[in-house]
Design a protein around this motif. Structure first.
Motif, short mmCIF file in Angstrom:
data_model
loop_
_atom_site.label_atom_id
_atom_site.label_comp_id
_atom_site.label_asym_id
_atom_site.label_seq_id
_atom_site.Cartn_x
_atom_site.Cartn_y
_atom_site.Cartn_z
N LYS A 129 -6.76 -1.70 -11.19
CA LYS A 129 -5.30 -1.62 -11.04
C LYS A 129 -4.94 -0.75 -9.85
O LYS A 129 -5.68 0.16 -9.49
CB LYS A 129 -4.68 -1.01 -12.30
CG LYS A 129 -4.90 -1.80 -13.55
CD LYS A 129 -4.28 -1.09 -14.74
CE LYS A 129 -4.52 -1.87 -16.01
NZ LYS A 129 -4.00 -1.12 -17.18
N PRO A 130 -3.77 -1.01 -9.26
CA PRO A 130 -3.30 -0.10 -8.21
C PRO A 130 -2.88 1.24 -8.84
O PRO A 130 -2.57 1.31 -10.02
CB PRO A 130 -2.09 -0.82 -7.61
CG PRO A 130 -1.67 -1.80 -8.64
CD PRO A 130 -2.87 -2.14 -9.46
N ALA A 186 -7.70 4.36 -12.56
CA ALA A 186 -6.96 3.15 -12.20
C ALA A 186 -7.87 2.19 -11.42
O ALA A 186 -7.86 0.98 -11.65
CB ALA A 186 -5.74 3.50 -11.36
N ARG A 228 -13.77 -2.43 -2.25
CA ARG A 228 -13.93 -1.77 -3.55
C ARG A 228 -15.02 -0.71 -3.48
O ARG A 228 -14.85 0.40 -3.97
CB ARG A 228 -14.30 -2.78 -4.65
CG ARG A 228 -13.14 -3.54 -5.23
CD ARG A 228 -13.60 -4.48 -6.35
NE ARG A 228 -14.36 -3.81 -7.40
CZ ARG A 228 -13.82 -3.20 -8.46
NH1 ARG A 228 -12.53 -3.17 -8.60
NH2 ARG A 228 -14.59 -2.64 -9.36
N GLN A 231 -13.01 -7.99 -0.12
CA GLN A 231 -12.41 -7.15 -1.15
C GLN A 231 -13.49 -6.39 -1.91
O GLN A 231 -13.30 -5.23 -2.25
CB GLN A 231 -11.56 -7.98 -2.11
CG GLN A 231 -10.73 -7.11 -3.02
CD GLN A 231 -9.64 -7.86 -3.73
OE1 GLN A 231 -9.43 -9.03 -3.49
NE2 GLN A 231 -8.94 -7.20 -4.61
N ALA A 256 -0.32 4.00 -9.57
CA ALA A 256 1.16 4.05 -9.64
C ALA A 256 1.66 5.32 -9.01
O ALA A 256 1.06 6.35 -9.05
CB ALA A 256 1.61 3.98 -11.10
N THR A 297 -3.43 -5.83 -0.67
CA THR A 297 -4.27 -5.91 -1.87
C THR A 297 -3.97 -4.71 -2.77
O THR A 297 -3.32 -3.76 -2.35
CB THR A 297 -5.77 -5.90 -1.51
OG1 THR A 297 -6.13 -4.61 -1.00
CG2 THR A 297 -6.10 -6.97 -0.49
N TRP A 298 -4.46 -4.77 -3.97
CA TRP A 298 -4.26 -3.66 -4.90
C TRP A 298 -5.03 -2.42 -4.45
O TRP A 298 -4.71 -1.30 -4.84
CB TRP A 298 -4.66 -4.05 -6.32
CG TRP A 298 -6.12 -4.36 -6.49
CD1 TRP A 298 -6.73 -5.55 -6.23
CD2 TRP A 298 -7.14 -3.48 -6.94
NE1 TRP A 298 -8.07 -5.46 -6.50
CE2 TRP A 298 -8.36 -4.20 -6.93
CE3 TRP A 298 -7.16 -2.16 -7.35
CZ2 TRP A 298 -9.56 -3.63 -7.31
CZ3 TRP A 298 -8.36 -1.60 -7.74
CH2 TRP A 298 -9.55 -2.34 -7.72
N LEU A 299 -6.00 -2.60 -3.58
CA LEU A 299 -6.78 -1.46 -3.09
C LEU A 299 -6.02 -0.62 -2.08
O LEU A 299 -6.34 0.54 -1.86
CB LEU A 299 -8.09 -1.96 -2.48
CG LEU A 299 -9.08 -2.58 -3.47
CD1 LEU A 299 -10.19 -3.30 -2.75
CD2 LEU A 299 -9.62 -1.51 -4.40
N GLU A 300 -4.99 -1.20 -1.48
CA GLU A 300 -4.20 -0.45 -0.50
C GLU A 300 -3.61 0.81 -1.12
O GLU A 300 -3.57 1.88 -0.49
CB GLU A 300 -3.09 -1.34 0.06
CG GLU A 300 -2.23 -0.65 1.10
CD GLU A 300 -1.13 -1.55 1.63
OE1 GLU A 300 -0.56 -1.19 2.67
OE2 GLU A 300 -0.84 -2.60 1.02
N SER A 301 -3.17 0.70 -2.37
CA SER A 301 -2.58 1.87 -3.04
C SER A 301 -3.62 2.99 -3.21
O SER A 301 -3.28 4.17 -3.16
CB SER A 301 -2.00 1.49 -4.39
OG SER A 301 -3.01 1.12 -5.31
N HIS A 302 -4.87 2.62 -3.38
CA HIS A 302 -5.92 3.63 -3.54
C HIS A 302 -6.18 4.35 -2.22
O HIS A 302 -6.39 5.57 -2.20
CB HIS A 302 -7.20 3.00 -4.08
CG HIS A 302 -7.08 2.62 -5.52
ND1 HIS A 302 -7.27 3.52 -6.55
CD2 HIS A 302 -6.74 1.45 -6.11
CE1 HIS A 302 -7.08 2.91 -7.71
NE2 HIS A 302 -6.75 1.65 -7.46
#
Length: 117
Positions: A114-115, A109, A19, A15, A117, A56-61
């Motif tokens: 954070k992911p 974000a 990042r 992760q 939005a 993971t929250w990184l997928e949204s990025h």
């Protein structure tokens, strides 16, 4: 107890790597405003590493960056086509502002962990 810590560090290492990749991609997209080829490098990296970020929250990025690239390209093509009708300047300026907004919003974000939005 040491096995628990070893497992946690093993899980956070990928992760942390992701990042760094997301951060580098944001930088590459921002640099593409001056050197266009960096955006192509960033989109290739996004597609290569997106599957590693699944769940993971990184997928949204990764998804955010990919959409930003393709929509910006589309807006650029529309601006080029409509340039001959003099509305292309407005489309290009709107696309430029939109691109900057997407990069800044995504980076903020990301910086907060954070992911998008």
């Amino acid at each position: 107890m040491s096995q628990t810590m070893a497992t946690e560090s093993y899980q956070t290492a990928p992760q942390e790597s992701l990042r760094k990749i997301v951060l580098v991609c944001y930088i590459l997209y921002a640099a593409s405003l001056f050197v266009g080829v960096t955006g192509i490098v960033a989109i290739v990296v996004n597609y290569l590493k997106r599957t590693e970020a699944e769940g993971t929250w990184l997928e949204s990025h990764f998804t955010w960056q990919i959409k930003t690239f393709w929509y910006s390209l589309l807006i650029g093509v529309v601006a080029f086509i409509t340039f001959f009708f003099l509305i292309g300047w407005l489309v290009a300026i709107a696309g430029f502002v939109w691109f900057i907004y997407r990069i800044v919003k995504g980076f903020l974000a990301f910086n907060e962990g954070k992911p998008v939005a």
